[in-house]
Design a protein around this motif. Structure first.
Motif, mmCIF file in Angstrom:
data_model
loop_
_atom_site.group_PDB
_atom_site.id
_atom_site.type_symbol
_atom_site.label_atom_id
_atom_site.label_comp_id
_atom_site.label_asym_id
_atom_site.label_seq_id
_atom_site.Cartn_x
_atom_site.Cartn_y
_atom_site.Cartn_z
ATOM 1 N N VAL A 191 -2.514 4.083 -0.474
ATOM 2 C CA VAL A 191 -3.120 2.838 0.104
ATOM 3 C C VAL A 191 -4.585 2.929 0.198
ATOM 4 C CG1 VAL A 191 -1.111 2.148 1.394
ATOM 5 C CG2 VAL A 191 -3.047 3.490 2.755
ATOM 6 N N GLU A 192 -5.299 1.918 -0.225
ATOM 7 C CA GLU A 192 -6.680 1.729 -0.098
ATOM 8 C C GLU A 192 -7.254 1.367 0.974
ATOM 9 O OE1 GLU A 192 -7.900 -0.696 -3.787
ATOM 10 O OE2 GLU A 192 -7.125 0.882 -5.195
ATOM 11 N N GLY A 193 -6.605 0.713 2.027
ATOM 12 C CA GLY A 193 -7.266 -0.123 3.227
ATOM 13 C C GLY A 193 -7.266 1.069 4.239
ATOM 14 N N LYS A 194 -8.313 0.752 5.062
ATOM 15 C CA LYS A 194 -8.547 1.868 6.359
ATOM 16 C C LYS A 194 -8.510 0.863 7.547
ATOM 17 C CE LYS A 194 -9.088 6.103 4.611
ATOM 18 N NZ LYS A 194 -8.439 7.088 4.928
ATOM 19 N N ASN A 195 -8.026 1.614 8.428
ATOM 20 C CA ASN A 195 -8.310 0.995 10.048
ATOM 21 C C ASN A 195 -8.799 1.903 10.614
ATOM 22 O OD1 ASN A 195 -7.988 -0.204 12.426
ATOM 23 N ND2 ASN A 195 -5.980 -0.618 12.235
ATOM 24 N N LYS A 207 -4.157 2.068 6.204
ATOM 25 C CA LYS A 207 -3.485 0.800 6.474
ATOM 26 C C LYS A 207 -2.992 0.095 4.975
ATOM 27 C CE LYS A 207 -7.271 -2.735 6.797
ATOM 28 N NZ LYS A 207 -7.778 -3.516 7.729
ATOM 29 N N GLY A 208 -2.108 -0.956 5.403
ATOM 30 C CA GLY A 208 -1.797 -1.945 4.252
ATOM 31 C C GLY A 208 -0.785 -1.271 3.510
ATOM 32 N N LYS A 252 5.920 -3.173 2.299
ATOM 33 C CA LYS A 252 7.123 -3.395 3.225
ATOM 34 C C LYS A 252 8.343 -3.101 2.362
ATOM 35 C CE LYS A 252 9.395 -7.256 5.876
ATOM 36 N NZ LYS A 252 9.215 -8.620 6.132
ATOM 37 N N TRP A 307 7.694 -4.245 11.239
ATOM 38 C CA TRP A 307 6.726 -4.968 10.379
ATOM 39 C C TRP A 307 5.955 -5.959 11.286
ATOM 40 C CZ3 TRP A 307 4.615 -3.658 5.779
ATOM 41 C CH2 TRP A 307 3.905 -4.661 5.360
ATOM 42 N N GLY A 341 1.772 -7.870 8.635
ATOM 43 C CA GLY A 341 1.476 -7.487 7.457
ATOM 44 C C GLY A 341 1.344 -5.985 7.252
ATOM 45 N N ASP A 342 1.879 -5.078 8.285
ATOM 46 C CA ASP A 342 1.837 -3.897 8.234
ATOM 47 C C ASP A 342 2.765 -3.190 9.075
ATOM 48 O OD1 ASP A 342 1.167 -1.352 6.987
ATOM 49 O OD2 ASP A 342 -1.091 -1.370 7.766
#
Length: 281
Positions: free
Chosen positions: A97-101, A106-107, A110, A236, A239-240
Motif C-alpha cells: 500500500v502507498e498510504g501512511k497513517n 494504511k489503505g 478489502k 472493516w 475504508g480500512d
C-alpha cells in the motif's frame, strides 16, 4: 580381410577408404583377443552422453511440472488461464500500500490479502519501541484499533507500560534508553494465516519472531529473541481494516541454531543501520 599393418589390430578406416578388420585369432595382435575397437568406444561414449542429456532434460521438466505462467492453462490445478494460487506464506506479487497513517501503512484492500497485510503491519507497529513511549503508543493505538477499542485500551496500556516496568528494561520513566545504549523492540512477521473471512470481518494470525532488549556495553538486559503468534480480529471500518480484538500465544519456536551470540558493539551497530519494512502479501 587382413590383419592391421601397424601390428596393433583393430578397426579403423585408412586413407584409401578401405576398412581393415582384425581377425579374432590373429597372431599379429600383440594385445590379444581382448583388444576393443576404437569405433566401439566412441559409440558407447556417444550413447552415454546422449543418455545423460536425456535424463537431465527429464529432470528439469519434472521439477518445473507444477509451475505455470500467468495467463496459461494450469492443467494440474484444473484452472484454465490462471496461475496457481499463492501458498499461505508465499508473496502474491501485489505492490504494498502507498498510504501512511503516521508511520503505519494504511489503505489495505478489502480482501483476504489486504487483511493479512494489515495484520502483519499492525503487529510490527504494536511490537515496536515506539510503544514504550506515551506519545508513540497513543498514535499507534489510534491508527490500528477501532475508535472504541483505542479509547478503551489507552488507559490500560499506559498502566501496563509503567515506570516500574520500563525500569526493568533499563529505560527511564519516559521510555528512553540511557546514554550510550540503544533499546530495540521489533516484531518480524514470518507468515500470516486467514482463520476466518467474510462480511467485513476477518480473523488473521501472524506468526512472528521478536527482538527486545538494551544494546550496549554493560547492558543488564541484552537483546534476545522470542517466537509468538498474534491473532487479530479485524473489522472493516472507515475504508480500512482495524483491530477489534487481539490475543497472543507463545510459539511455535524452531530449534535454536548454532550461530554464536554477537557482542554488544555489533548488535548496537545493527540496530542503528538496519531498518524495518512495510509488509504486504
Amino acid at each position: 580381410m587382413s590383419t592391421s599393418d601397424d601390428g596393433y589390430g583393430g578397426d579403423y578406416t585408412n586413407p584409401t577408404g578401405q576398412t581393415r578388420t582384425r581377425l579374432p585369432d590373429s597372431e599379429g595382435d600383440i594385445y590379444g583377443s581382448g583388444r576393443r575397437s576404437r569405433s566401439g568406444l566412441s559409440s558407447r561414449n556417444l550413447i552415454a552422453v546422449v543418455g545423460v542429456v536425456v535424463l537431465l532434460i527429464a529432470a528439469i521438466a519434472f521439477a518445473n511440472r507444477g509451475t505455470s505462467s500467468p495467463g496459461t492453462d494450469d492443467a494440474a490445478n484444473g484452472t484454465p488461464g490462471k496461475a496457481p494460487a499463492a501458498r499461505p506464506t508465499a508473496p502474491t506479487g501485489t505492490d504494498p500500500v502507498e498510504g501512511k497513517n503516521g508511520t503505519i501503512a494504511k489503505g489495505f484492500a478489502k480482501t483476504e490479502q489486504g487483511a493479512q497485510s494489515a495484520a502483519a503491519n499492525y503487529a510490527v507497529a504494536l511490537g515496536s519501541e515506539r510503544m514504550f513511549r506515551a506519545d508513540g503508543r497513543h498514535e499507534i493505538l489510534a491508527a490500528v484499533y477501532t475508535p472504541g477499542m483505542a479509547a478503551q485500551l489507552k488507559a490500560s496500556q499506559d498502566k501496563a507500560y509503567s515506570p516500574t516496568f520500563l525500569k526493568r528494561l533499563g529505560l527511564d520513566a519516559a521510555g528512553n534508553a540511557p546514554r550510550g545504549k540503544n533499546f530495540i523492540s521489533r516484531t518480524i512477521p514470518v507468515g500470516t494465516k486467514v482463520e476466518k473471512f467474510g462480511d467485513g470481518a476477518a480473523k488473521v494470525s501472524v506468526w512472528y519472531t521478536a527482538l527486545i532488549g538494551l544494546a550496549g556495553t554493560g547492558s543488564t538486559d541484552p537483546v534476545r529473541s522470542d517466537w509468538k503468534t498474534w491473532t487479530f480480529d479485524l473489522t472493516w471500518t472507515g475504508g480500512d481494516w482495524k483491530i477489534a480484538a487481539d490475543t497472543q500465544k507463545s510459539g511455535p519456536a524452531p530449534v535454536t541454531g548454532d550461530v554464536p551470540a554477537s557482542g554488544a558493539e555489533e548488535i548496537t551497530k545493527a540496530v542503528d543501520e538496519f531498518g524495518g519494512f512495510t509488509y504486504a502479501r
